[in-house]
Design a protein around this motif. Sequence first.
Motif, short mmCIF file in Angstrom:
data_model
loop_
_atom_site.label_atom_id
_atom_site.label_comp_id
_atom_site.label_asym_id
_atom_site.label_seq_id
_atom_site.Cartn_x
_atom_site.Cartn_y
_atom_site.Cartn_z
N GLY A 100 -1.57 -2.91 -59.22
CA GLY A 100 -1.98 -2.41 -60.52
C GLY A 100 -1.82 -0.91 -60.61
N CYS A 101 -1.07 -0.44 -61.60
CA CYS A 101 -0.94 0.99 -61.85
C CYS A 101 -0.62 1.21 -63.32
CB CYS A 101 0.16 1.60 -60.98
SG CYS A 101 0.27 3.40 -61.24
N PRO A 102 -1.33 2.12 -63.99
CA PRO A 102 -1.06 2.36 -65.41
C PRO A 102 0.05 3.38 -65.64
CG PRO A 102 -3.06 3.50 -64.74
CD PRO A 102 -2.53 2.82 -63.51
N LEU A 103 0.55 4.02 -64.60
CA LEU A 103 1.65 4.96 -64.77
C LEU A 103 2.98 4.21 -64.62
CD1 LEU A 103 -0.82 6.80 -63.98
CD2 LEU A 103 0.84 8.42 -63.12
N ARG A 104 4.03 4.85 -65.09
CA ARG A 104 5.37 4.28 -64.93
C ARG A 104 6.30 5.40 -64.47
NH1 ARG A 104 2.86 0.54 -64.66
NH2 ARG A 104 2.81 -1.36 -65.92
N CYS A 105 6.03 5.91 -63.28
CA CYS A 105 6.80 7.06 -62.81
C CYS A 105 8.28 6.69 -62.68
CB CYS A 105 6.25 7.55 -61.48
SG CYS A 105 4.53 8.09 -61.60
N GLN A 106 9.09 7.57 -63.20
CA GLN A 106 10.55 7.34 -63.17
C GLN A 106 11.07 7.13 -61.76
OE1 GLN A 106 13.28 10.07 -64.79
NE2 GLN A 106 12.18 10.35 -66.69
N TYR A 107 10.40 7.74 -60.80
CA TYR A 107 10.91 7.71 -59.42
C TYR A 107 10.08 6.80 -58.52
CZ TYR A 107 7.18 11.21 -59.19
OH TYR A 107 5.98 11.85 -59.31
N CYS A 108 9.21 5.98 -59.12
CA CYS A 108 8.30 5.16 -58.32
C CYS A 108 9.07 4.34 -57.28
CB CYS A 108 7.53 4.22 -59.25
SG CYS A 108 6.37 3.18 -58.36
N HIS A 109 8.61 4.38 -56.04
CA HIS A 109 9.27 3.53 -55.05
C HIS A 109 8.52 2.21 -54.84
CE1 HIS A 109 6.73 6.28 -52.55
NE2 HIS A 109 6.40 5.15 -52.00
N ASP B 175 6.82 -2.73 -57.65
CA ASP B 175 6.25 -4.06 -57.40
C ASP B 175 4.74 -3.98 -57.17
OD1 ASP B 175 6.78 -2.69 -55.04
OD2 ASP B 175 7.13 -4.51 -53.88
N THR B 176 4.14 -2.82 -57.45
CA THR B 176 2.67 -2.74 -57.43
C THR B 176 2.13 -2.48 -58.84
OG1 THR B 176 2.65 -0.35 -57.04
CG2 THR B 176 2.61 -1.76 -55.10
N TRP B 177 2.99 -2.41 -59.85
CA TRP B 177 2.51 -2.01 -61.17
C TRP B 177 1.55 -3.01 -61.78
CZ3 TRP B 177 7.76 -0.27 -63.78
CH2 TRP B 177 8.13 0.98 -63.25
N LYS B 178 1.80 -4.29 -61.56
CA LYS B 178 1.00 -5.32 -62.24
C LYS B 178 0.17 -6.09 -61.21
CE LYS B 178 4.03 -5.71 -66.11
NZ LYS B 178 4.29 -6.49 -67.30
N SER C 146 -4.14 2.94 -51.17
CA SER C 146 -3.04 3.45 -51.96
C SER C 146 -2.60 2.35 -52.91
CB SER C 146 -1.92 3.90 -51.01
OG SER C 146 -0.84 4.46 -51.73
N GLY C 147 -1.41 2.48 -53.45
CA GLY C 147 -0.98 1.42 -54.37
C GLY C 147 0.44 1.65 -54.81
N GLY C 148 0.63 1.35 -56.10
CA GLY C 148 -0.34 1.11 -57.16
C GLY C 148 -1.38 2.22 -57.25
N GLU C 149 -2.43 1.89 -57.95
CA GLU C 149 -3.51 2.85 -58.19
C GLU C 149 -4.84 2.17 -57.83
OE1 GLU C 149 -4.15 6.20 -59.29
OE2 GLU C 149 -5.99 5.29 -58.52
N THR D 103 -4.34 8.69 -55.09
CA THR D 103 -4.48 8.42 -56.53
C THR D 103 -3.69 9.41 -57.37
OG1 THR D 103 -6.09 8.24 -58.34
CG2 THR D 103 -6.62 9.81 -56.61
N SER D 104 -3.31 8.95 -58.56
CA SER D 104 -2.71 9.86 -59.54
C SER D 104 -3.78 10.62 -60.31
CB SER D 104 -1.88 9.06 -60.55
OG SER D 104 -2.76 8.32 -61.40
N GLY D 105 -5.02 10.19 -60.22
CA GLY D 105 -6.12 10.86 -60.92
C GLY D 105 -6.28 10.43 -62.38
N ILE E 195 -0.25 15.40 -58.36
CA ILE E 195 -0.04 16.04 -59.67
C ILE E 195 1.47 16.07 -59.86
CG2 ILE E 195 -0.36 18.07 -61.09
CD1 ILE E 195 -2.95 18.63 -59.76
N LYS E 196 1.93 15.27 -60.79
CA LYS E 196 3.36 14.98 -60.84
C LYS E 196 4.16 15.96 -61.67
CE LYS E 196 2.04 10.26 -59.93
NZ LYS E 196 2.82 9.87 -58.76
N SER E 197 3.44 16.86 -62.32
CA SER E 197 4.10 17.89 -63.11
C SER E 197 3.01 18.77 -63.71
CB SER E 197 4.91 17.24 -64.23
OG SER E 197 5.62 18.22 -64.94
S1 SF4 Z 1 2.54 3.55 -57.98
FE1 SF4 Z 1 2.48 5.80 -57.85
S2 SF4 Z 1 4.59 6.47 -58.16
FE2 SF4 Z 1 4.44 4.31 -58.86
S3 SF4 Z 1 4.05 4.44 -61.07
FE3 SF4 Z 1 2.06 4.32 -60.04
S4 SF4 Z 1 1.44 6.46 -59.73
FE4 SF4 Z 1 3.61 6.45 -60.18
#
Ligand code: SF4
Length: 282
Positions: free
Chosen positions: A68-77, A80-83, A116-119, A145-147, A168-170
């Motif tokens: 689970g993660c609410p961000l969609r980082c362009q460079y996320c590696h 497969d943890t987003w949902k 870690s995660g995900g978030e 965390t992304s915070g 802090i991604k930017s």
């Molecule tokens: S798992 Fe990390 S890098 Fe990937 S979208 Fe979430 S915050 Fe961004």
Amino acid sequence: MTTIDVPVVAATEIPQGNRHDLRHDLSPDAPELENYSEGDGAFGYVHSYETGSHLDGPGVRVTLFLSGCPLRCQYCHNPDTWKLKHGTRIPLERIITRLGHFAPALRSLKGGLTLSGGEPLVQPAFSRRIFAAAKSFGLHTALDTSGLLGESATDEYLESVDLVLLDIKSWDPETYRRVTSQDIAPTLRFAKRLAAMNKPVWLRYVLVPGLTDDPANVEGVARFVAPMKNVEWVEVLPFHQLGAFKWKAMNLEYKNSDTSSPTPDLINRVLEQFRSAGCRVR
Ligand code: SF4
């Protein structure tokens, strides 16, 4: 005829692996994040865990990647943890039992547990109870965390966290939104709150050529962080392509297929910017 309530079946084994394993759609019936209510955290969704990590805090760590993660980082590696549905639904007790097996070795290696995660703050009750168990085993604990969801980490939650690995991604809000699809303000609020409570932080900055390398953008993060005495390290993480295959396998549009890793010169320039602002860097 009598009807019997059939409980939702959860896996009892935590998937061991590492952050580069592709795992998705393991719990297809899991709710979307916006509909998720985790209750008291007796169950949670987990991508995998990794042993022997030196990357996610002091000493040798067990790192547990939550789904689970609410961000969609362009460079996320780890897309497969987003949902939640990508992960495996695991009982908390199973995790605590496994952690107990690792605890003596982790203590002797001066390491601990990193979530870690995900978030991890997508599942605040579940992650809080894992951290509390880790502390009861005498382990050092770290939250990666992304915070964005920092307000979900209550003061009581943070009492069980020894170190926050804060991304802090930017600095520039527009770039932050372009990188993550989200607003930067909650992350900055969380960073200030951690500073006010003097909670140890390792700040992480992912350096992506053409995306997060603008000097003014780096300067903004450096000047924001430099006065914070709780920030022990700034870690500049060079972009890499190790997660690209996941985007392809999951049919996601990947915008960085032609992006290179930063050159040593670029890494040194960014490190020097943080250093000049007064940060300890590595
Ligand atoms: S798992 Fe990390 S890098 Fe990937 S979208 Fe979430 S915050 Fe961004």
